[in-house]
Scaffold this motif. Structure first.
Motif, PDB file in Angstrom:
ATOM      1  N   THR A 108      95.356 -51.997  -7.347  1.00 48.17           N
ATOM      2  CA  THR A 108      95.632 -51.734  -5.931  1.00 48.17           C
ATOM      3  C   THR A 108      97.130 -51.689  -5.683  1.00 48.17           C
ATOM      4  O   THR A 108      97.873 -52.543  -6.166  1.00 48.17           O
ATOM      5  N   LEU A 110      99.917 -51.500  -2.513  1.00 45.56           N
ATOM      6  CA  LEU A 110     100.234 -51.612  -1.089  1.00 45.56           C
ATOM      7  C   LEU A 110     101.581 -50.946  -0.914  1.00 45.56           C
ATOM      8  O   LEU A 110     102.561 -51.318  -1.569  1.00 45.56           O
ATOM      9  N   THR A 127      96.983 -49.422   1.786  1.00 40.93           N
ATOM     10  CA  THR A 127      96.579 -49.822   0.440  1.00 40.93           C
ATOM     11  C   THR A 127      95.726 -48.718  -0.158  1.00 40.93           C
ATOM     12  O   THR A 127      95.044 -47.976   0.556  1.00 40.93           O
ATOM     13  N   SER A 129      93.227 -48.292  -3.749  1.00 45.70           N
ATOM     14  CA  SER A 129      92.678 -48.917  -4.954  1.00 45.70           C
ATOM     15  C   SER A 129      91.986 -47.883  -5.817  1.00 45.70           C
ATOM     16  O   SER A 129      91.320 -46.979  -5.307  1.00 45.70           O
ATOM     17  N   SER A 167      93.633 -57.543   3.632  1.00 43.37           N
ATOM     18  CA  SER A 167      93.613 -56.742   2.399  1.00 43.37           C
ATOM     19  C   SER A 167      95.028 -56.539   1.846  1.00 43.37           C
ATOM     20  O   SER A 167      95.195 -56.247   0.665  1.00 43.37           O
ATOM     21  N   GLN A 168      96.030 -56.700   2.688  1.00 42.91           N
ATOM     22  CA  GLN A 168      97.425 -56.646   2.243  1.00 42.91           C
ATOM     23  C   GLN A 168      97.877 -58.029   1.772  1.00 42.91           C
ATOM     24  O   GLN A 168      98.541 -58.151   0.744  1.00 42.91           O
ATOM     25  N   LEU A 171      97.224 -59.495  -1.918  1.00 40.28           N
ATOM     26  CA  LEU A 171      97.976 -58.983  -3.060  1.00 40.28           C
ATOM     27  C   LEU A 171      99.115 -59.919  -3.467  1.00 40.28           C
ATOM     28  O   LEU A 171      99.518 -59.936  -4.623  1.00 40.28           O
TER      29      LEU A 171
END
Length: 185
Positions: A108, A110, A127, A129, A167-168, A171
């Motif tokens: 993934t 970002l 993002t 993936s 979701s950020q 990472l």
């Protein structure tokens, strides 16, 4: 930059690249350097690999992009190998080596862009993936944006508004990164 869209994430024997476009809110292409359009666009990236538990469900990310303390961090010191300012299309080659890269795992990226225009700093982030040699990528979702907003306010906006989604966050907020003041991950 109002529209920052990832177009592709690629891997080869020498590392990783990400292709993306930069456009303003009206869809006009942006020149990253700010030579042909008003104000430069700063772009930074986090690239990580998602581990899997024995049952194939998502575990935690390990970031390839790290700072001097080996904590997950953004990178902006790679090379822009493709630049088309007319369409706002770019390809970025990561400076970071891909230690532990496994093409069967979810990878993934970002991408975070910011631009100050008329005294207002605007962020955009996205993002993307992929699983280079496997089935569809899997996602790590421990919490939803709605549950984060319940404590952090009506709209999650951390690190000065740079990040707006769990979701950020996942990472960088991983066991590999420790808080320098508390020692906690």
């Amino acid at each position: 930059p109002r529209r920052f869209r990832g177009a592709g994430l690629g891997f080869d024997a020498t590392g990783a690249t990400v292709a993306f476009t930069l456009k303003d809110a009206t869809g006009k292409a942006l020149d990253r350097a700010g030579s042909l359009t008003v104000a430069p666009v700063n772009v930074a990236f986090v690239l990580g690999q998602l581990a899997e538990l024995g049952d194939g469900s998502p575990a935690q990310y390990t970031s390839y992009t790290t700072n001097a303390a080996a904590q997950a961090a953004t990178e902006s010191n790679g090379t822009f190998t493709t630049v088309d300012v007319v369409t706002g299309s770019y390809t970025y080659r990561f400076a970071t080596a891909l230690a532990g890269f496994d093409a069967t795992k979810t990878q993934t990226v970002l991408a975070v862009a910011d631009r100050t225009y008329d005294g207002v700093r605007v962020f955009d982030r996205e993002t993307l993936s992929v699983r280079p040699t496997g089935p569809a990528p899997i996602a790590r979702e421990e919490v939803t944006a709605a549950s984060c907003n319940g404590c952090h306010g009506s709209s999650l906006a951390l690190h000065g508004g740079r990040y707006t989604s769990p979701s950020q966050c996942v990472l960088c907020h991983t066991p590999q990164s420790t808080d320098p003041q508390t020692g906690n991950t």
